[in-house]
Scaffold this motif. Structure first.
Motif, PDB file in Angstrom:
ATOM      1  N   GLY A  29     -84.944 -28.360 -32.799  1.00  0.00           N
ATOM      2  CA  GLY A  29     -84.737 -27.424 -33.896  1.00  0.00           C
ATOM      3  C   GLY A  29     -83.303 -27.247 -34.333  1.00  0.00           C
ATOM      4  O   GLY A  29     -83.005 -26.311 -35.086  1.00  0.00           O
ATOM      5  N   TYR A  86     -80.524 -18.067 -33.376  1.00  0.00           N
ATOM      6  CA  TYR A  86     -80.536 -19.360 -34.081  1.00  0.00           C
ATOM      7  C   TYR A  86     -79.240 -19.541 -34.871  1.00  0.00           C
ATOM      8  O   TYR A  86     -78.642 -20.623 -34.862  1.00  0.00           O
ATOM      9  CB  TYR A  86     -81.745 -19.464 -35.015  1.00  0.00           C
ATOM     10  CG  TYR A  86     -81.882 -20.845 -35.618  1.00  0.00           C
ATOM     11  CD1 TYR A  86     -82.545 -21.851 -34.940  1.00  0.00           C
ATOM     12  CD2 TYR A  86     -81.301 -21.156 -36.853  1.00  0.00           C
ATOM     13  CE1 TYR A  86     -82.644 -23.134 -35.460  1.00  0.00           C
ATOM     14  CE2 TYR A  86     -81.393 -22.428 -37.391  1.00  0.00           C
ATOM     15  CZ  TYR A  86     -82.063 -23.417 -36.690  1.00  0.00           C
ATOM     16  OH  TYR A  86     -82.148 -24.690 -37.203  1.00  0.00           O
ATOM     17  N   PHE A 107     -86.208 -23.686 -28.978  1.00  0.00           N
ATOM     18  CA  PHE A 107     -86.390 -24.431 -30.223  1.00  0.00           C
ATOM     19  C   PHE A 107     -85.175 -25.312 -30.508  1.00  0.00           C
ATOM     20  O   PHE A 107     -85.316 -26.516 -30.756  1.00  0.00           O
ATOM     21  CB  PHE A 107     -86.619 -23.415 -31.352  1.00  0.00           C
ATOM     22  CG  PHE A 107     -86.734 -23.991 -32.728  1.00  0.00           C
ATOM     23  CD1 PHE A 107     -87.496 -25.117 -32.986  1.00  0.00           C
ATOM     24  CD2 PHE A 107     -86.099 -23.369 -33.811  1.00  0.00           C
ATOM     25  CE1 PHE A 107     -87.618 -25.636 -34.282  1.00  0.00           C
ATOM     26  CE2 PHE A 107     -86.216 -23.854 -35.098  1.00  0.00           C
ATOM     27  CZ  PHE A 107     -86.969 -25.001 -35.331  1.00  0.00           C
ATOM     28  N   GLY A 116     -83.803 -24.828 -39.532  1.00  0.00           N
ATOM     29  CA  GLY A 116     -85.067 -24.630 -38.832  1.00  0.00           C
ATOM     30  C   GLY A 116     -85.895 -23.504 -39.421  1.00  0.00           C
ATOM     31  O   GLY A 116     -85.409 -22.675 -40.206  1.00  0.00           O
ATOM     32  N   TYR A 135     -91.421 -30.865 -42.996  1.00  0.00           N
ATOM     33  CA  TYR A 135     -91.112 -30.036 -41.832  1.00  0.00           C
ATOM     34  C   TYR A 135     -92.051 -30.452 -40.699  1.00  0.00           C
ATOM     35  O   TYR A 135     -93.255 -30.639 -40.917  1.00  0.00           O
ATOM     36  CB  TYR A 135     -91.270 -28.557 -42.147  1.00  0.00           C
ATOM     37  CG  TYR A 135     -89.965 -27.893 -42.544  1.00  0.00           C
ATOM     38  CD1 TYR A 135     -89.005 -27.586 -41.580  1.00  0.00           C
ATOM     39  CD2 TYR A 135     -89.685 -27.583 -43.862  1.00  0.00           C
ATOM     40  CE1 TYR A 135     -87.800 -26.992 -41.917  1.00  0.00           C
ATOM     41  CE2 TYR A 135     -88.479 -26.979 -44.224  1.00  0.00           C
ATOM     42  CZ  TYR A 135     -87.547 -26.684 -43.244  1.00  0.00           C
ATOM     43  OH  TYR A 135     -86.341 -26.099 -43.578  1.00  0.00           O
ATOM     44  N   ALA A 160     -87.314 -28.919 -38.828  1.00  0.00           N
ATOM     45  CA  ALA A 160     -88.228 -28.643 -37.720  1.00  0.00           C
ATOM     46  C   ALA A 160     -88.651 -27.186 -37.755  1.00  0.00           C
ATOM     47  O   ALA A 160     -87.927 -26.324 -38.268  1.00  0.00           O
ATOM     48  CB  ALA A 160     -87.559 -28.960 -36.387  1.00  0.00           C
ATOM     49  N   TYR A 161     -89.841 -26.910 -37.201  1.00  0.00           N
ATOM     50  CA  TYR A 161     -90.287 -25.516 -37.125  1.00  0.00           C
ATOM     51  C   TYR A 161     -90.776 -25.159 -35.731  1.00  0.00           C
ATOM     52  O   TYR A 161     -91.158 -26.023 -34.933  1.00  0.00           O
ATOM     53  CB  TYR A 161     -91.334 -25.207 -38.192  1.00  0.00           C
ATOM     54  CG  TYR A 161     -92.753 -25.691 -37.956  1.00  0.00           C
ATOM     55  CD1 TYR A 161     -93.673 -24.934 -37.226  1.00  0.00           C
ATOM     56  CD2 TYR A 161     -93.202 -26.881 -38.524  1.00  0.00           C
ATOM     57  CE1 TYR A 161     -94.986 -25.354 -37.061  1.00  0.00           C
ATOM     58  CE2 TYR A 161     -94.519 -27.307 -38.366  1.00  0.00           C
ATOM     59  CZ  TYR A 161     -95.406 -26.545 -37.634  1.00  0.00           C
ATOM     60  OH  TYR A 161     -96.708 -26.967 -37.468  1.00  0.00           O
ATOM     61  N   HIS A 162     -90.751 -23.848 -35.476  1.00  0.00           N
ATOM     62  CA  HIS A 162     -91.146 -23.281 -34.182  1.00  0.00           C
ATOM     63  C   HIS A 162     -92.271 -22.285 -34.409  1.00  0.00           C
ATOM     64  O   HIS A 162     -92.139 -21.362 -35.215  1.00  0.00           O
ATOM     65  CB  HIS A 162     -89.955 -22.577 -33.540  1.00  0.00           C
ATOM     66  CG  HIS A 162     -90.304 -21.789 -32.304  1.00  0.00           C
ATOM     67  ND1 HIS A 162     -90.436 -22.372 -31.069  1.00  0.00           N
ATOM     68  CD2 HIS A 162     -90.557 -20.455 -32.127  1.00  0.00           C
ATOM     69  CE1 HIS A 162     -90.749 -21.441 -30.174  1.00  0.00           C
ATOM     70  NE2 HIS A 162     -90.828 -20.265 -30.786  1.00  0.00           N
TER      71      HIS A 162
END
Length: 271
Positions: free
Chosen positions: A149, A192, A144, A160, A96, A126-128
């Protein structure tokens, strides 16, 4: 430049002080307001604030039944350009990568890290890093998705992650009540899902969640990534009966497990 195996911590105060000294040396007048504003783009990595507030067992440990798990890592700008081939040879099969923080920061190494992990064969995502007192959940989810993201059904892209942990800039719960924090999270997760068709993974610790979110359930929709630096994941946050990911160590780089075999990780990627 930090490498994939360097010690890593977020140091916004030190960075601010160093910046102020440098400006003074070269004769630039830096308003206090500008220095304060710069903190909105400071890079904070997954778990950096949890490690500051909760006990940490430094030794990397394997959970019971480790044969049924997949080993992976998470990275941010602190790792710079990562040697993905080396990590693959060590058995890491997913990664990630930090994409964004708030609505004003993007990881300058994101492309190398996100595409590089994919290129060696890893399943990646991916991360936020959430900053709930800066803007709405919808705004941050949108930022994001627009900056790395997103999700695609290619069998190698994971949904994500929203990183929810102790506030690096102030009050632990970002000045929000438990109900207000739950509403902010719903705003993020709903946006999201609308944008990507996937339910975002929630990264958090049991202690932070209990204090800042309480007994609001997200277990029915959102997979859990629990942070606990010990020999087991321990008690999970409210209403989750199982963890999907577990960040169990930060040495020499953030270490993670997926709770299942490799074929199940691909199922998660495919949605």
């Amino acid at each position: 430049m930090r490498t994939a195996f360097s010690s890593h911590r977020s140091r916004p105060l030190v960075a601010t002080l160093i910046g102020a000294v440098v400006c003074g040396v070269i004769g630039l007048a830096t308003p206090v307001s500008a220095i304060a504003a710069s903190s909105t783009t400071t890079d904070h990595e997954l778990g950096s604030q949890i490690r500051l507030h909760e006990p940490v067992a430094r030794a990397a440990v394997a959970p019971a039944g480790a044969a049924a798990t997949v080993s992976g890592i998470d990275v941010s700008s602190y790792q710079g350009n990562v040697n993905w081939s080396s990590l693959w040879s060590q058995g890491k099969r997913f990664a990630y990568v930090k994409a964004t923080e708030g609505t004003g920061y993007t990881n300058p190494y994101f492309a190398q890290q996100y595409n590089g992990s994919y290129a060696v064969g890893m399943v990646r995502g991916a991360y936020h890093f959430a900053v709930p007192d800066r803007s709405s959940g919808a705004a941050q989810a949108g930022y994001f998705v627009s900056n790395g993201g997103g999700w695609s059904r290619d069998g190698k892209t994971l949904p994500g992650v929203v990183d929810l942990e102790y506030n690096p800039y102030g009050a632990t719960c970002y000045g929000k009540s438990q109900s207000a924090m739950a509403s902010w999270i719903r705003d993020f997760t709903g946006t999201y899902r609308t944008r990507t068709g996937r339910d975002v993974v929630i990264y958090t610790s049991t202690s932070w969640w209990s204090q800042c979110v309480g007994n609001t359930a997200f277990a029915g929709t959102n997979p859990l990534w629990v942070a606990r630096y010990a020999s087991s994941p321990g008690t999970l946050p409210y209403n989750w009966s199982v963890w999907t990911f577990w960040q169990y160590s930060s040495s020499p780089i953030d270490q993670d497990y997926f709770n299942g075999a490799a074929d199940r990780l691909k199922v998660l990627a495919n949605g």
